[in-house]
Design a protein around this motif. Structure first.
Motif, PDB file in Angstrom:
ATOM      1  N   THR A   1      14.067   2.406   7.669  1.00  0.00           N
ATOM      2  CA  THR A   1      15.226   2.134   8.597  1.00  0.00           C
ATOM      3  C   THR A   1      15.745   3.298   8.967  1.00  0.00           C
ATOM      4  O   THR A   1      15.949   3.454  10.360  1.00  0.00           O
ATOM      5  CB  THR A   1      16.414   1.502   7.979  1.00  0.00           C
ATOM      6  OG1 THR A   1      15.997  -0.002   7.207  1.00  0.00           O
ATOM      7  CG2 THR A   1      17.803   1.212   8.594  1.00  0.00           C
ATOM      8  N   HIS A   2      15.574   4.441   8.233  1.00  0.00           N
ATOM      9  CA  HIS A   2      16.092   5.672   8.632  1.00  0.00           C
ATOM     10  C   HIS A   2      15.059   6.296   9.833  1.00  0.00           C
ATOM     11  O   HIS A   2      15.532   6.896  10.693  1.00  0.00           O
ATOM     12  CB  HIS A   2      15.779   6.775   7.374  1.00  0.00           C
ATOM     13  CG  HIS A   2      17.181   6.857   6.538  1.00  0.00           C
ATOM     14  ND1 HIS A   2      16.998   7.167   5.199  1.00  0.00           N
ATOM     15  CD2 HIS A   2      18.534   5.782   6.405  1.00  0.00           C
ATOM     16  CE1 HIS A   2      18.340   6.873   4.730  1.00  0.00           C
ATOM     17  NE2 HIS A   2      18.802   6.086   5.453  1.00  0.00           N
TER      18      HIS A   2
ATOM     19  N   GLU B   1      13.185   4.399  12.004  1.00  0.00           N
ATOM     20  CA  GLU B   1      13.462   3.674  13.196  1.00  0.00           C
ATOM     21  C   GLU B   1      14.877   4.291  13.850  1.00  0.00           C
ATOM     22  O   GLU B   1      15.020   4.313  15.096  1.00  0.00           O
ATOM     23  CB  GLU B   1      13.496   2.335  12.779  1.00  0.00           C
ATOM     24  CG  GLU B   1      12.144   1.487  12.652  1.00  0.00           C
ATOM     25  CD  GLU B   1      12.519   0.105  12.655  1.00  0.00           C
ATOM     26  OE1 GLU B   1      13.316  -0.549  12.564  1.00  0.00           O
ATOM     27  OE2 GLU B   1      11.471  -0.541  13.539  1.00  0.00           O
ATOM     28  N   LEU B   2      15.958   4.566  13.112  1.00  0.00           N
ATOM     29  CA  LEU B   2      17.097   4.836  13.589  1.00  0.00           C
ATOM     30  C   LEU B   2      16.880   6.285  14.325  1.00  0.00           C
ATOM     31  O   LEU B   2      17.423   6.398  15.414  1.00  0.00           O
ATOM     32  CB  LEU B   2      18.016   5.001  12.176  1.00  0.00           C
ATOM     33  CG  LEU B   2      19.465   5.352  12.744  1.00  0.00           C
ATOM     34  CD1 LEU B   2      20.006   3.716  13.138  1.00  0.00           C
ATOM     35  CD2 LEU B   2      20.300   5.358  11.438  1.00  0.00           C
ATOM     36  N   MET B   3      16.146   7.038  13.572  1.00  0.00           N
ATOM     37  CA  MET B   3      16.008   8.551  14.212  1.00  0.00           C
ATOM     38  C   MET B   3      15.275   8.101  15.718  1.00  0.00           C
ATOM     39  O   MET B   3      15.472   9.024  16.540  1.00  0.00           O
ATOM     40  CB  MET B   3      15.192   9.319  13.137  1.00  0.00           C
ATOM     41  CG  MET B   3      16.169   9.795  12.042  1.00  0.00           C
ATOM     42  SD  MET B   3      17.618  10.642  12.541  1.00  0.00           S
ATOM     43  CE  MET B   3      17.021  12.088  12.725  1.00  0.00           C
ATOM     44  N   ARG B   4      14.243   7.319  15.557  1.00  0.00           N
ATOM     45  CA  ARG B   4      13.482   7.508  16.600  1.00  0.00           C
ATOM     46  C   ARG B   4      14.292   6.623  17.744  1.00  0.00           C
ATOM     47  O   ARG B   4      14.241   7.075  18.959  1.00  0.00           O
ATOM     48  CB  ARG B   4      12.119   6.324  16.559  1.00  0.00           C
ATOM     49  CG  ARG B   4      11.192   7.110  15.757  1.00  0.00           C
ATOM     50  CD  ARG B   4       9.938   6.562  15.602  1.00  0.00           C
ATOM     51  NE  ARG B   4       9.431   6.101  16.984  1.00  0.00           N
ATOM     52  CZ  ARG B   4       8.746   4.754  17.222  1.00  0.00           C
ATOM     53  NH1 ARG B   4       8.664   4.084  16.148  1.00  0.00           N
ATOM     54  NH2 ARG B   4       8.784   4.470  18.479  1.00  0.00           N
ATOM     55  N   SER B   5      15.329   5.768  17.552  1.00  0.00           N
ATOM     56  CA  SER B   5      16.043   5.151  18.566  1.00  0.00           C
ATOM     57  C   SER B   5      17.169   6.047  19.073  1.00  0.00           C
ATOM     58  O   SER B   5      17.547   6.027  20.056  1.00  0.00           O
ATOM     59  CB  SER B   5      17.129   3.763  17.928  1.00  0.00           C
ATOM     60  OG  SER B   5      18.196   4.487  17.314  1.00  0.00           O
ATOM     61  N   TYR B   6      17.233   7.190  18.286  1.00  0.00           N
ATOM     62  CA  TYR B   6      18.073   8.253  18.649  1.00  0.00           C
ATOM     63  C   TYR B   6      17.192   9.231  19.842  1.00  0.00           C
ATOM     64  O   TYR B   6      17.458  10.534  20.056  1.00  0.00           O
ATOM     65  CB  TYR B   6      18.559   9.141  17.635  1.00  0.00           C
ATOM     66  CG  TYR B   6      19.598   8.516  16.978  1.00  0.00           C
ATOM     67  CD1 TYR B   6      20.603   7.501  17.481  1.00  0.00           C
ATOM     68  CD2 TYR B   6      19.767   8.696  15.568  1.00  0.00           C
ATOM     69  CE1 TYR B   6      21.456   6.941  16.597  1.00  0.00           C
ATOM     70  CE2 TYR B   6      20.645   7.983  14.789  1.00  0.00           C
ATOM     71  CZ  TYR B   6      21.572   7.139  15.290  1.00  0.00           C
ATOM     72  OH  TYR B   6      22.351   6.424  14.445  1.00  0.00           O
ATOM     73  N   ALA B   7      15.884   8.779  19.860  1.00  0.00           N
ATOM     74  CA  ALA B   7      14.940   9.737  20.412  1.00  0.00           C
ATOM     75  C   ALA B   7      14.783  11.272  19.822  1.00  0.00           C
ATOM     76  O   ALA B   7      14.736  12.224  20.451  1.00  0.00           O
ATOM     77  CB  ALA B   7      15.520  10.017  21.926  1.00  0.00           C
TER      78      ALA B   7
END
Lengths: 266, 255
Positions: B151-152, B154-160
């Motif tokens: 999750t961490h 994916e979250l960071m990737r969603s923040y580019a």
């Protein structure tokens, strides 16, 4: 302008290999700005995959995803959306406030502006006194509210949520649904919401997208048709039950078809 | 209040320790055990206080070796774990090797290292300590850097977020508790390795060689006083690693 436009979308994992999975096939969907749309379906129907394609955490095999009129890739780079998962995914080594500040840090905001916005978000989710706590000092519902605050910290127009209340108990869950609607109304956020709870989908959404598995397809889109703001009375309204029945029939029709094909996998 | 709570927590183990020493003392006197078989705690203690200067001198040599090796091994282990988490192929080559080496008593290698340096050199012992510490730190920190929550990420990737941001904001903080777990194992291991390394020749100046030579000369009370010194040194290293963890992670994570 529509917030999300999906055209002829296909997604195949491990294409050409023995473990090839055809996850999504021929998906077309428009989500209008300010709309709340839920994706519902049995596990394996590709609803989470669809959400990740919109978020550009996955690349489509075929077709296009447009977010705010840009490609999904560009929308991700511009942080046009916020995202929340079933696990709150808070960083336990950061305080609650620092967790909310994280997306702003990555955007390069300065410290005072970050702090100001984080406090504003804490007010929005009604947890202003918990800024200096650590995530593990909070209950599951409170952690999820912080995760929503973090997802909305940069004021994105779009919120993508993957079963965010799936791990919460029923009472907390209903409270969180009310809170989410209030927050989205206040911030005018568009929401694409993955769930496998029919009442949750109907209560929250203007439209419920029913999906079926192998390969993941949209089988039915139910217009919920509940007018005005939701309240506790909404859960007893006739139109609420009508919409629940419509979604359930969408899911059941698919199940009947599976049984007919000898593919009962309930 | 706080004193009462402290007494409740430390009372039972302290009482047990005192009782154990009392039993030991009693047994030696009652059964008239010969000093070469078992030395009484009171004799060990008086020997320890009489020859404290000698014990301290030997502890400084062994402790110094353990400390230098611990620091060098930790730094080397951290650097290598970053490389391993960055290059998957390297990880596949080195990690199984590191795990296997961790399971065998590689400190016997000091016999080989002794041949490479002059007979009075402390360097072989320090290299040995560093090697032992290195593998412990490497395996743990590499795990901390790679086993991050999906999750961490994916979250960071969603923040580019860039790979560097993910490293600094997710992987490194995630690895910190792993580093301290490694240090709590590595600190006592460093001390033990420093003692044992002295058994394979070189200067007779550390606690390990003093224990061995005193036993060889049947000076059992003296040997025991060095054993006591060794215990205290090991305890000191462990306590410092725990203290360091508490200072660095103060309130930062679930204890």
């Amino acid at each position: 302008m529509s917030a999300v436009t999906i055209r002829h979308l296909d997604k195949t994992f491990n294409a050409g290999k023995a473990n090839e999975v055809h996850a999504l096939s021929g998906i077309d969907l428009d989500v209008a700005s300010g709309e709340f749309v839920s994706l519902i379906g049995p596990s394996g129907c590709g609803k989470s995959t669809l959400l990740r394609l919109v978020a550009h955490l996955l690349e489509p095999t075929n077709g296009d995803v447009t977010v705010n009129g840009k490609s999904a890739a560009q929308a991700r780079l511009d942080q046009d959306y916020g995202m929340a998962f079933q696990q709150a995914g808070l960083f336990e080594w950061r305080t609650v406030r620092k967790n909310i500040e994280l997306p702003l840090e990555l955007k390069g905001w300065d410290k005072t502006r970050r702090r100001e916005r984080a406090n504003e978000m804490l007010e929005l989710v009604k947890l202003p006194e918990f800024g200096d706590h650590h995530p593990w000092q909070l209950s599951g519902g409170m952690q999820q509210r912080i995760a929503i605050a973090r997802a909305l910290a940069a004021h994105p127009q779009l919120l993508l949520m993957d079963e965010p209340f799936g791990a919460l108990d029923e009472m907390t869950r209903e409270y969180m649904q009310g809170e989410l609607l209030r927050i989205c109304a206040e911030t005018k956020t568009t929401v694409l919401f993955v769930t496998h709870s029919i009442p949750e989908a109907v209560y929250l959404s203007q439209r419920v997208v029913v999906m079926s598995p192998r390969p993941g397809r949209i089988t039915k889109i139910v217009d919920v048709g509940l007018t005005g703001p939701r309240s506790e009375d909404t859960r007893n309204a006739e139109s609420f039950f009508r919409a629940i029945t419509a979604v359930r029939e969408g899911l059941r029709g698919m199940h009947a078809a599976h049984v007919a094909m000898g593919m009962d996998d309930r | 209040m706080m004193i009462a709570r402290l007494a409740r927590r430390t009372g039972p183990p302290v009482a047990f320790g005192v009782g154990f020493l009392a039993f030991w003392e009693w047994a030696v006197r009652f059964f008239e055990l010969k000093p070469y078989f078992l030395t009484a705690p009171s004799v060990i203690w008086s020997q320890f206080t009489d020859a404290f200067g000698l014990v301290r001198g030997a502890a400084t040599v062994s402790g110094g070796n353990a400390f230098v090796g611990l620091v060098a091994g930790t730094i080397l282990g951290i650097v290598m774990s970053f490389a391993l988490s960055r290059w998957r192929l390297l990880n596949q080559i080195v990690t199984p090797l590191a795990v296997a080496l961790n399971a065998i008593p590689i400190f016997v290698l000091v016999a080989v290292l002794n041949n490479m340096y002059s007979i009075t050199s402390e360097i072989p012992r320090r290299i040995m300590v560093a090697l032992v510490v290195y593998f412990i730190v490497l395996v743990n920190v590499a795990r901390g850097l790679t086993q991050v929550s999906a999750t961490h990420v994916e979250l960071m990737r969603s923040y580019a977020a860039s790979d560097v941001s993910i490293l600094l904001k997710v992987r490194v903080p995630n690895a910190v508790p792993f580093l301290f777990t490694a240090l709590k194992v590595a600190a006592p291991a460093a001390v033990i390795t420093a003692f044992v390394s002295e058994y394979f020749g070189g200067s007779q100046n550390g606690l390990g060689s003093r224990i061995a030579s005193n036993i060889a000369n049947s000076k059992n009370a003296a040997a025991w006083s060095y054993v006591l010194g060794a215990c205290l040194l090991g305890l000191l290293f462990y306590s410092v690693s725990v203290l360091l963890e508490n200072v660095v992670r103060r309130g930062g994570g679930r204890q």
